[in-house]
Design a protein around this motif. Structure first.
Motif, PDB file in Angstrom:
ATOM      1  N   PRO A  69      -0.181   3.326   4.910  1.00  0.00           N
ATOM      2  CA  PRO A  69      -0.896   2.770   3.765  1.00  0.00           C
ATOM      3  C   PRO A  69      -1.262   1.309   4.042  1.00  0.00           C
ATOM      4  O   PRO A  69      -0.513   0.579   4.711  1.00  0.00           O
ATOM      5  N   GLU A  70      -2.404   0.889   3.532  1.00  0.00           N
ATOM      6  CA  GLU A  70      -2.897  -0.470   3.783  1.00  0.00           C
ATOM      7  C   GLU A  70      -1.872  -1.538   3.407  1.00  0.00           C
ATOM      8  O   GLU A  70      -1.691  -2.522   4.120  1.00  0.00           O
ATOM      9  N   GLU A  71      -1.150  -1.337   2.299  1.00  0.00           N
ATOM     10  CA  GLU A  71      -0.178  -2.350   1.879  1.00  0.00           C
ATOM     11  C   GLU A  71       0.984  -2.471   2.864  1.00  0.00           C
ATOM     12  O   GLU A  71       1.629  -3.508   2.938  1.00  0.00           O
ATOM     13  N   GLN A  72       1.269  -1.424   3.655  1.00  0.00           N
ATOM     14  CA  GLN A  72       2.323  -1.500   4.672  1.00  0.00           C
ATOM     15  C   GLN A  72       1.810  -2.098   5.981  1.00  0.00           C
ATOM     16  O   GLN A  72       2.572  -2.721   6.712  1.00  0.00           O
ATOM     17  N   GLN A  73       0.533  -1.927   6.259  1.00  0.00           N
ATOM     18  CA  GLN A  73      -0.033  -2.420   7.516  1.00  0.00           C
ATOM     19  C   GLN A  73       0.067  -3.936   7.642  1.00  0.00           C
ATOM     20  O   GLN A  73       0.149  -4.456   8.750  1.00  0.00           O
ATOM     21  N   SER A 112       2.586   7.802   7.381  1.00  0.00           N
ATOM     22  CA  SER A 112       2.470   8.036   5.933  1.00  0.00           C
ATOM     23  C   SER A 112       2.754   9.478   5.537  1.00  0.00           C
ATOM     24  O   SER A 112       3.333   9.729   4.483  1.00  0.00           O
TER      25      SER A 112
END
Length: 165
Positions: free
Chosen positions: A29-33, A94
């Protein structure tokens, strides 16, 4: 067919080229990247700097996650102790998140390090203040915060420690 427990379904193994195609399709997910390196990016760093050892988290025989164990001069920002090893670029794909794989893999980490790096006495990692979910998983897996802080690329990080028996 033999039933496996969740813990038996998770295994750690060193990366090799047969895993590469999987990591070309790896999703976070973008927030984890923003908090971790993607596996292909981390693999490039492993090729460029000695002392970085890429590891694959397997789940029921399939790659489900990735991290790097880093030793040597490149970890001086995190510790002065040459008997420490740094855990970095940790992530779970993910499609495998929410299955307990992170906790199970981190609980196996100490034994994996002792077996493959017998001179190491402690695993350290840096986790961003804003990455509360990761902090929870690391604490649940035995890592402790001793109060050391490090500036990372997107802000201050906690240094967590796991002593090896």
């Amino acid at each position: 067919m033999e039933q496996r427990t969740a813990a038996e379904a998770v295994a750690l193994e060193f990366y090799n080229d047969r895993h590469r195609a999987y990591f070309e399709r790896y999703l976070l997910p973008e927030e984890q990247q923003k908090f971790t390196a993607m596996p292909l990016e981390a693999l490039k760093a492993c090729e460029e700097e000695s002392g970085r050892h890429p590891v694959v988290i397997m789940y029921n025989g399939e790659p489900a996650g990735f991290f790097v164990l880093h030793e040597g001069e490149g970890i001086a920002k995190f510790t002065e102790n040459k008997e420490d090893i740094l855990l970095r670029a940790y992530s779970i794909n993910s499609s495998y998140q929410g299955l307990g794989i992170a906790t199970l893999s981190l609980r196996q980490l100490g034994g994996f390090v002792k077996q493959n790096f017998p001179d190491k006495t402690e695993i350290i990692l840096a986790v961003n203040h804003a990455n509360v979910a990761a902090q929870h998983v690391y604490r649940k897996s035995g890592f402790v915060d001793r109060g050391r802080r490090i500036m990372g690329r997107i802000g201050e990080q906690y240094a967590f420690h796991l002593e090896l028996d």
